[in-house]
Write a protein that holds these residues in place. Structure first.
Motif, PDB file in Angstrom:
ATOM      1  N   VAL A  42       0.840  -1.198   0.000  1.00 29.81           N
ATOM      2  CA  VAL A  42       0.000   0.000   0.000  1.00 29.81           C
ATOM      3  C   VAL A  42       0.877   1.250   0.000  1.00 29.81           C
ATOM      4  O   VAL A  42       1.932   1.275   0.645  1.00 29.81           O
ATOM      5  N   ARG A  43       0.483   2.240  -0.756  1.00 28.78           N
ATOM      6  CA  ARG A  43       1.212   3.516  -0.761  1.00 28.78           C
ATOM      7  C   ARG A  43       0.385   4.672  -0.208  1.00 28.78           C
ATOM      8  O   ARG A  43       0.920   5.744   0.052  1.00 28.78           O
ATOM      9  N   ASP A  44      -0.926   4.455  -0.062  1.00 25.43           N
ATOM     10  CA  ASP A  44      -1.805   5.512   0.477  1.00 25.43           C
ATOM     11  C   ASP A  44      -2.091   5.206   1.948  1.00 25.43           C
ATOM     12  O   ASP A  44      -2.956   4.374   2.262  1.00 25.43           O
ATOM     13  N   GLU A  95      17.290  11.222  -3.276  1.00 26.38           N
ATOM     14  CA  GLU A  95      17.840  10.070  -4.003  1.00 26.38           C
ATOM     15  C   GLU A  95      16.861   9.587  -5.066  1.00 26.38           C
ATOM     16  O   GLU A  95      17.250   9.268  -6.194  1.00 26.38           O
ATOM     17  N   GLU A  96      15.585   9.518  -4.697  1.00 21.32           N
ATOM     18  CA  GLU A  96      14.582   9.008  -5.636  1.00 21.32           C
ATOM     19  C   GLU A  96      14.443   9.939  -6.844  1.00 21.32           C
ATOM     20  O   GLU A  96      14.257   9.474  -7.963  1.00 21.32           O
ATOM     21  N   TYR A  97      14.565  11.256  -6.598  1.00 17.40           N
ATOM     22  CA  TYR A  97      14.471  12.210  -7.713  1.00 17.40           C
ATOM     23  C   TYR A  97      15.579  11.910  -8.716  1.00 17.40           C
ATOM     24  O   TYR A  97      15.335  11.826  -9.911  1.00 17.40           O
ATOM     25  N   SER A  99      17.170   9.097  -9.057  1.00 19.79           N
ATOM     26  CA  SER A  99      16.943   7.774  -9.666  1.00 19.79           C
ATOM     27  C   SER A  99      15.948   7.879 -10.813  1.00 19.79           C
ATOM     28  O   SER A  99      16.218   7.411 -11.920  1.00 19.79           O
ATOM     29  N   TYR A 100      14.789   8.486 -10.526  1.00 19.88           N
ATOM     30  CA  TYR A 100      13.740   8.550 -11.548  1.00 19.88           C
ATOM     31  C   TYR A 100      14.145   9.424 -12.724  1.00 19.88           C
ATOM     32  O   TYR A 100      13.719   9.193 -13.850  1.00 19.88           O
ATOM     33  N   ASN A 101      14.980  10.450 -12.459  1.00 18.47           N
ATOM     34  CA  ASN A 101      15.300  11.385 -13.540  1.00 18.47           C
ATOM     35  C   ASN A 101      16.598  11.095 -14.265  1.00 18.47           C
ATOM     36  O   ASN A 101      16.811  11.634 -15.344  1.00 18.47           O
ATOM     37  N   ARG A 103      19.021   7.976 -13.077  1.00 18.83           N
ATOM     38  CA  ARG A 103      19.725   6.710 -12.816  1.00 18.83           C
ATOM     39  C   ARG A 103      19.011   5.485 -13.361  1.00 18.83           C
ATOM     40  O   ARG A 103      19.652   4.501 -13.733  1.00 18.83           O
ATOM     41  N   MET A 104      17.684   5.497 -13.380  1.00 13.81           N
ATOM     42  CA  MET A 104      16.965   4.283 -13.787  1.00 13.81           C
ATOM     43  C   MET A 104      16.810   4.246 -15.304  1.00 13.81           C
ATOM     44  O   MET A 104      16.352   5.211 -15.911  1.00 13.81           O
ATOM     45  N   PRO A 105      17.184   3.129 -15.933  1.00 17.86           N
ATOM     46  CA  PRO A 105      17.023   3.037 -17.378  1.00 17.86           C
ATOM     47  C   PRO A 105      15.542   3.035 -17.780  1.00 17.86           C
ATOM     48  O   PRO A 105      14.675   2.706 -16.956  1.00 17.86           O
ATOM     49  N   ASP A 111       8.695  -0.570 -16.609  1.00 13.98           N
ATOM     50  CA  ASP A 111       8.187  -1.657 -15.757  1.00 13.98           C
ATOM     51  C   ASP A 111       7.422  -1.124 -14.546  1.00 13.98           C
ATOM     52  O   ASP A 111       6.561  -1.821 -13.992  1.00 13.98           O
ATOM     53  N   LEU A 112       7.775   0.081 -14.109  1.00 11.20           N
ATOM     54  CA  LEU A 112       7.121   0.649 -12.927  1.00 11.20           C
ATOM     55  C   LEU A 112       5.846   1.405 -13.260  1.00 11.20           C
ATOM     56  O   LEU A 112       5.064   1.745 -12.368  1.00 11.20           O
ATOM     57  N   LYS A 113       5.629   1.678 -14.561  1.00 17.79           N
ATOM     58  CA  LYS A 113       4.446   2.488 -14.929  1.00 17.79           C
ATOM     59  C   LYS A 113       3.139   1.906 -14.401  1.00 17.79           C
ATOM     60  O   LYS A 113       2.299   2.657 -13.890  1.00 17.79           O
ATOM     61  N   PRO A 114       2.934   0.569 -14.488  1.00 17.41           N
ATOM     62  CA  PRO A 114       1.663   0.024 -13.972  1.00 17.41           C
ATOM     63  C   PRO A 114       1.467   0.274 -12.475  1.00 17.41           C
ATOM     64  O   PRO A 114       0.345   0.229 -11.977  1.00 17.41           O
ATOM     65  N   LEU A 115       2.576   0.515 -11.749  1.00 16.32           N
ATOM     66  CA  LEU A 115       2.465   0.764 -10.305  1.00 16.32           C
ATOM     67  C   LEU A 115       2.296   2.254 -10.012  1.00 16.32           C
ATOM     68  O   LEU A 115       1.972   2.636  -8.887  1.00 16.32           O
ATOM     69  N   GLN A 116       2.577   3.086 -11.030  1.00 16.45           N
ATOM     70  CA  GLN A 116       2.425   4.552 -10.889  1.00 16.45           C
ATOM     71  C   GLN A 116       3.238   5.119  -9.724  1.00 16.45           C
ATOM     72  O   GLN A 116       2.746   5.961  -8.958  1.00 16.45           O
ATOM     73  N   THR A 117       4.465   4.632  -9.572  1.00 15.69           N
ATOM     74  CA  THR A 117       5.340   5.195  -8.540  1.00 15.69           C
ATOM     75  C   THR A 117       6.077   6.401  -9.131  1.00 15.69           C
ATOM     76  O   THR A 117       6.233   6.500 -10.346  1.00 15.69           O
ATOM     77  N   ASP A 118       6.529   7.292  -8.293  1.00 17.57           N
ATOM     78  CA  ASP A 118       7.428   8.355  -8.733  1.00 17.57           C
ATOM     79  C   ASP A 118       8.308   8.762  -7.551  1.00 17.57           C
ATOM     80  O   ASP A 118       8.313   8.062  -6.531  1.00 17.57           O
ATOM     81  N   HIS A 120       8.111  11.163  -5.442  1.00 18.38           N
ATOM     82  CA  HIS A 120       7.450  11.717  -4.252  1.00 18.38           C
ATOM     83  C   HIS A 120       7.169  10.596  -3.244  1.00 18.38           C
ATOM     84  O   HIS A 120       6.607   9.571  -3.623  1.00 18.38           O
ATOM     85  N   LYS A 121       7.549  10.801  -1.992  1.00 20.77           N
ATOM     86  CA  LYS A 121       7.365   9.754  -0.977  1.00 20.77           C
ATOM     87  C   LYS A 121       6.639  10.300   0.256  1.00 20.77           C
ATOM     88  O   LYS A 121       7.164  10.260   1.393  1.00 20.77           O
ATOM     89  N   PRO A 122       5.429  10.847   0.087  1.00 23.86           N
ATOM     90  CA  PRO A 122       4.713  11.429   1.235  1.00 23.86           C
ATOM     91  C   PRO A 122       4.449  10.425   2.348  1.00 23.86           C
ATOM     92  O   PRO A 122       4.398  10.784   3.532  1.00 23.86           O
ATOM     93  N   HIS A 177       9.800  -0.542   0.901  1.00 22.47           N
ATOM     94  CA  HIS A 177      10.412   0.585   0.199  1.00 22.47           C
ATOM     95  C   HIS A 177      11.928   0.460   0.280  1.00 22.47           C
ATOM     96  O   HIS A 177      12.483   0.226   1.361  1.00 22.47           O
ATOM     97  N   THR A 178      12.573   0.592  -0.869  1.00 20.04           N
ATOM     98  CA  THR A 178      14.037   0.496  -0.904  1.00 20.04           C
ATOM     99  C   THR A 178      14.599   1.704  -1.642  1.00 20.04           C
ATOM    100  O   THR A 178      14.978   1.599  -2.807  1.00 20.04           O
ATOM    101  N   PRO A 179      14.622   2.861  -0.968  1.00 18.78           N
ATOM    102  CA  PRO A 179      15.253   4.005  -1.633  1.00 18.78           C
ATOM    103  C   PRO A 179      16.684   3.612  -1.966  1.00 18.78           C
ATOM    104  O   PRO A 179      17.310   2.867  -1.207  1.00 18.78           O
TER     105      PRO A 179
HETATM  106  N1  IYR Z   1      12.856   2.650  -5.245  1.00 15.71           N
HETATM  107  C1  IYR Z   1      11.983   3.368  -6.153  1.00 15.71           C
HETATM  108  C2  IYR Z   1      11.692   2.628  -7.410  1.00 15.71           C
HETATM  109  C3  IYR Z   1      10.966   1.351  -7.312  1.00 15.71           C
HETATM  110  C4  IYR Z   1      11.599   0.204  -7.724  1.00 15.71           C
HETATM  111  C5  IYR Z   1      10.947  -0.977  -7.739  1.00 15.71           C
HETATM  112  I1  IYR Z   1      11.879  -2.600  -8.465  1.00 15.71           I
HETATM  113  C6  IYR Z   1       9.600  -1.067  -7.292  1.00 15.71           C
HETATM  114  O1  IYR Z   1       8.949  -2.263  -7.282  1.00 15.71           O
HETATM  115  C7  IYR Z   1       8.963   0.083  -6.883  1.00 15.71           C
HETATM  116  C8  IYR Z   1       9.669   1.300  -6.874  1.00 15.71           C
HETATM  117  C9  IYR Z   1      10.694   3.794  -5.440  1.00 15.71           C
HETATM  118  O2  IYR Z   1      10.499   3.421  -4.288  1.00 15.71           O
HETATM  119  O3  IYR Z   1       9.892   4.510  -6.015  1.00 15.71           O
END
Ligand code: IYR
Length: 227
Positions: A42-44, A95-97, A99-101, A103-105, A111-118, A120-122, A177-179
């Protein structure tokens, strides 16, 4: 009191535990599977408080995990202090900024688009608790001599699984979460040199409105081979 005996100078206790007849076993295995399948990342999160005693029990459940030579090579840092959570969020988002902008290929981002992560880590400030697992690479004895732990990655990974199951069992939700990189966690929490951050787990109630991706788990035939 269970029976005890000494084997080669070391104490052993006789072990018994619950077992079931075949029907009971099928029922238990099936209901556990069904219940585990309800767990979702869960992210919310809601900011509703969770009593410390619940977090203590969850950590003690994770602490029952098997580990190499029973060294229990882990430390759980449980954070509810808003000021510390704020610093962790700021550092993680930096760090995540990156990575997303940069570091991440693209393949990873896709692959992360279906999860809609970015970046922002509120949830790092909203969730009432952050449990940060550190792996203990080695221990030092009184004289400062280093002794490596065994199968640290495997042991801490198993404990993380127990932790997630305990959180689910308590009726709470979590995020694994693994920043990356996450060395800043050791600095903020002033952890000793032998501890390295392993996993950051926000814990709490889901927000009143909580959306999770419509993912599905692979069927048995795709994940298991019977011989
Ligand atoms: N650590 C980043 C990116 C991320 C990587 C994987 I693999 C995920 O399953 C989800 C996120 C983040 O937390 O947004």
């Amino acid at each position: 009191m269970s029976a005890t005996k000494i084997i080669d100078g070391y104490p052993f206790i006789s072990y018994t535990h619950d077992s079931y007849d075949t029907q009971g076993m099928i029922a238990h295995a099936t209901s556990f599977q069904t219940w585990m399948d309800k767990r979702r990342t869960v992210r919310d999160f809601s900011d509703k408080p969770v009593p410390r005693t619940v977090i203590e029990q969850i950590i003690l459940a994770a602490n029952t995990a098997p580990s190499g030579a029973h060294k229990q090579p882990w430390t759980f840092c449980a954070i509810e202090n808003p000021a510390i959570k704020k610093v962790i969020r700021e550092e993680a988002e930096k760090e995540e900024y990156r990575s997303y902008n940069s570091r991440m290929p693209q393949e990873w981002l896709d692959d992360l688009k279906p999860l809609q992560t970015d970046w922002h880590k509120p949830f790092l400030e909203i969730a009432p608790w952050l449990i940060i697992m550190f792996k203990r690479i080695y221990e030092t004895d009184g004289g400062g001599k280093k002794k490596n732990n065994y199968y640290v990655q495997e042991s801490v990974g198993i404990a993380a699984g127990f932790l997630l199951a305990a959180i689910h069992h308590a009726g709470l939700v979590a995020l694994t979460h693994t920043p990356s990189p996450m060395n800043f966690l050791g600095d903020i929490l002033q952890r000793p040199e032998n501890e390295k951050p392993f996993l950051l787990v926000p814990v709490g109630y889901p927000a009143d409105e909580c959306w999770v991706p419509d993912i599905h788990r692979k069927p048995l035939e795709d994940v298991a081979v019977f011989y």
